[in-house]
Design an enzyme around this catalytic site. Structure first.
Site, PDB file in Angstrom:
ATOM      1  N   GLU A 122     -12.427-102.019  19.473  1.00 27.75           N
ATOM      2  CA  GLU A 122     -13.471-102.764  20.128  1.00 27.75           C
ATOM      3  C   GLU A 122     -13.710-104.755  19.797  1.00 27.75           C
ATOM      4  O   GLU A 122     -14.416-105.418  20.366  1.00 27.75           O
ATOM      5  CB  GLU A 122     -15.355-101.901  20.391  1.00 27.75           C
ATOM      6  CG  GLU A 122     -15.659-101.700  18.676  1.00 27.75           C
ATOM      7  CD  GLU A 122     -16.894-101.312  18.794  1.00 27.75           C
ATOM      8  OE1 GLU A 122     -16.563-100.473  19.277  1.00 27.75           O
ATOM      9  OE2 GLU A 122     -17.611-102.039  18.134  1.00 27.75           O
TER      10      GLU A 122
ATOM     11  N   ARG B 154     -19.014 -94.268  15.604  1.00 30.15           N
ATOM     12  CA  ARG B 154     -17.488 -95.041  15.780  1.00 30.15           C
ATOM     13  C   ARG B 154     -16.628 -95.155  16.296  1.00 30.15           C
ATOM     14  O   ARG B 154     -15.580 -93.675  16.871  1.00 30.15           O
ATOM     15  CB  ARG B 154     -16.866 -95.034  13.888  1.00 30.15           C
ATOM     16  CG  ARG B 154     -17.482 -95.616  13.316  1.00 30.15           C
ATOM     17  CD  ARG B 154     -17.594 -97.299  13.049  1.00 30.15           C
ATOM     18  NE  ARG B 154     -18.032 -98.310  12.543  1.00 30.15           N
ATOM     19  CZ  ARG B 154     -19.911 -98.544  12.483  1.00 30.15           C
ATOM     20  NH1 ARG B 154     -20.127 -98.147  13.557  1.00 30.15           N
ATOM     21  NH2 ARG B 154     -19.912 -99.079  11.940  1.00 30.15           N
TER      22      ARG B 154
ATOM     23  N   ASN C 264     -11.184 -87.731   9.736  1.00 32.97           N
ATOM     24  CA  ASN C 264     -12.320 -87.252  11.202  1.00 32.97           C
ATOM     25  C   ASN C 264     -11.727 -88.369  12.292  1.00 32.97           C
ATOM     26  O   ASN C 264     -11.648 -88.082  13.022  1.00 32.97           O
ATOM     27  CB  ASN C 264     -12.766 -87.710  10.981  1.00 32.97           C
ATOM     28  CG  ASN C 264     -14.581 -88.921  10.720  1.00 32.97           C
ATOM     29  OD1 ASN C 264     -13.782 -89.959  10.849  1.00 32.97           O
ATOM     30  ND2 ASN C 264     -15.049 -88.136  10.413  1.00 32.97           N
TER      31      ASN C 264
ATOM     32  N   ASP D 153     -20.840 -80.060   9.378  1.00 34.21           N
ATOM     33  CA  ASP D 153     -20.835 -80.806   8.762  1.00 34.21           C
ATOM     34  C   ASP D 153     -19.939 -80.306   7.566  1.00 34.21           C
ATOM     35  O   ASP D 153     -20.075 -78.987   7.607  1.00 34.21           O
ATOM     36  CB  ASP D 153     -22.098 -81.929   8.746  1.00 34.21           C
ATOM     37  CG  ASP D 153     -21.787 -82.962   7.626  1.00 34.21           C
ATOM     38  OD1 ASP D 153     -21.067 -83.015   7.374  1.00 34.21           O
ATOM     39  OD2 ASP D 153     -22.478 -84.117   8.231  1.00 34.21           O
TER      40      ASP D 153
ATOM     41  N   ASP E   8     -20.814 -95.816  23.574  1.00 34.23           N
ATOM     42  CA  ASP E   8     -21.251 -96.737  22.597  1.00 34.23           C
ATOM     43  C   ASP E   8     -20.599 -97.497  21.739  1.00 34.23           C
ATOM     44  O   ASP E   8     -20.055 -99.038  22.042  1.00 34.23           O
ATOM     45  CB  ASP E   8     -22.690 -96.487  21.936  1.00 34.23           C
ATOM     46  CG  ASP E   8     -23.488 -98.041  21.466  1.00 34.23           C
ATOM     47  OD1 ASP E   8     -23.560 -99.165  22.472  1.00 34.23           O
ATOM     48  OD2 ASP E   8     -23.994 -98.744  20.234  1.00 34.23           O
TER      49      ASP E   8
ATOM     50  N   HIS F  54     -21.767-100.814  21.424  1.00 30.69           N
ATOM     51  CA  HIS F  54     -22.139-101.259  20.576  1.00 30.69           C
ATOM     52  C   HIS F  54     -23.146-101.361  20.420  1.00 30.69           C
ATOM     53  O   HIS F  54     -24.088-102.405  19.282  1.00 30.69           O
ATOM     54  CB  HIS F  54     -20.636-101.632  19.968  1.00 30.69           C
ATOM     55  CG  HIS F  54     -21.141-100.990  18.026  1.00 30.69           C
ATOM     56  ND1 HIS F  54     -19.675-100.577  17.568  1.00 30.69           N
ATOM     57  CD2 HIS F  54     -22.207-100.375  17.403  1.00 30.69           C
ATOM     58  CE1 HIS F  54     -20.154-100.154  16.141  1.00 30.69           C
ATOM     59  NE2 HIS F  54     -21.664 -99.650  15.742  1.00 30.69           N
TER      60      HIS F  54
HETATM   61  C1  COI Z   1     -23.298-100.188  11.681  1.00 32.08           C
HETATM   62  O1  COI Z   1     -24.437-100.857  11.064  1.00 32.08           O
HETATM   63  O2  COI Z   1     -22.857 -99.833  10.785  1.00 32.08           O
HETATM   64  C2  COI Z   1     -23.484 -99.924  12.694  1.00 32.08           C
HETATM   65  O3  COI Z   1     -22.303 -99.301  13.877  1.00 32.08           O
HETATM   66  C3  COI Z   1     -24.053-101.468  13.865  1.00 32.08           C
HETATM   67  C4  COI Z   1     -23.221-102.503  13.494  1.00 32.08           C
HETATM   68  C5  COI Z   1     -22.265-103.119  14.749  1.00 32.08           C
HETATM   69  C6  COI Z   1     -24.241-104.098  13.650  1.00 32.08           C
END
Ligand code: COI
Length: 329
Positions: A261, A232, A209, A173, A256, A293
């Protein structure tokens, strides 16, 4: 005060809205649809609008501003989908939510275990009465080196929980976290790529990133490494990932989240033509696990998301900061 909820799920969020309405004295209205040209007017007369990740570009923000909305309340931790510059220009206040990091962290660990033990493949084959062992050989998770990219709340929790499994843990990080340091060794990005058996992503997506997992990055990784993404989709270049799997450089991946998406995930599209060729390709690999997700999706996190929006609206509207204080409107 009043909030207009978009894409509200009646089966798991609505009852929390009713509870929070009483607790914060803030009214709400809702639609189950994402914001579109036809339903933005529903927010007129509301102080805030709330939505899960969706198109929050300048055009959409301007439309909400034009109907009098002042607060953009995100039912997410991530805010990469919001044009913050435009929001600032229109005087819109934007807030995210914080829910406990444990739900996503444990889901990521579940995906790590499922990947190295080939669990999804084993289950699918067992459903077809294939109880053979061929092609089902796993790796001992405790003997793996796990590289954690991003040591914010979720990444650090992953590190803490992983320490119980006995894995060697590497961390990367820009900012070092003191708790993470107790269990993990901070290394530079290339060392993490070179030495990790499993690489797990826990970063907010930003311009710096974008596609951090590129073909070049995969080429630097250990042969047979696994990629886990619960952060993401934009962090991983899907084409490079497909190359990594096809060439056998990667041992597998568990995603995920995927690029593009939006418009797919959270819809029931059963029986419809798949319009995302990269996703279709990834789905065809036996060593790739895809989930829509859902890492965040626990009763605790859903409640906190809804409450977070009411809290933000209360704080924006009253100028009072709540520090875990019970509100009785
Ligand atoms: C977030 O909280 O950033 C998530 O990725 C969950 C959202 C899709 C509900």
């Amino acid at each position: 005060m009043k909030i207009c909820f978009y894409a509200l799920r009646e089966y798991d969020e609505l009852h929390f809205c009713r509870e929070m309405k009483e607790k914060y004295g803030i009214d709400f209205t809702y639609t189950t649809d994402y914001p579109n040209d036809k339903n933005i007017a529903l927010a007129s007369g509301c102080d805030g609008m709330s939505c899960t990740p969706c198109d929050m570009s300048r055009k959409v923000l301007e439309a909400f501003h034009n109907v009098g909305v002042k607060y953009i309340l995100l039912r997410s931790v991530g805010y990469d989908h919001v044009d913050l510059e435009a929001a600032r220009e229109f005087g819109l206040k934007v807030d995210t939510v914080t829910y406990p990091p444990t739900g996503v962290a444990d889901y990521a660990i579940m995906l790590m275990l499922a990947s190295v033990r080939r669990f999804a493949h084993i289950l699918k084959r067992a459903e077809l009465q294939d109880y053979s062992l061929k092609n089902k050989l796993g790796r001992d998770f405790s003997m793996c080196t796990v590289g954690v990219m991003g040591t914010g709340r979720i990444g650090t929790t992953v590190i803490q929980h992983l320490s119980g499994f006995g894995c060697r843990i590497l961390a990367y990080d820009v900012y070092e976290n003191e708790t993470a340091k107790k269990f993990a060794e901070y290394v530079d990005r290339d060392t993490l790529f070179r030495e990790s058996d499993i690489i797990t992503l826990h970063m907010n997506a930003n311009d710096d990133n974008y596609h951090i997992i590129s073909r070049e990055a995969i080429e630097k990784m250990k042969l047979g490494a696994y990629i886990i993404n619960t952060a993401r989709g934009k962090l991983v270049d899907s084409e490079a990932l497909i190359w990594g799997i096809e060439s056998g450089r990667l041992g597998g991946a568990a995603l995920d989240v995927v690029e593009f998406e939006n418009g797919l995930y959270y819809y029931d599209l059963m029986g419809e033509v798949m319009v995302n060729p990269k996703l279709a390709m990834l789905r065809s690999f036996p060593n790739v696990i895809l989930s829509p997700h859902t890492a965040f999706y626990t009763a605790e996190d859903v409640r906190d998301m809804v409450e977070g929006n009411f809290r933000s609206c209360y704080e924006f509207g009253t100028g009072k900061k709540l520090h875990g204080v019970e509100v009785r409107a």
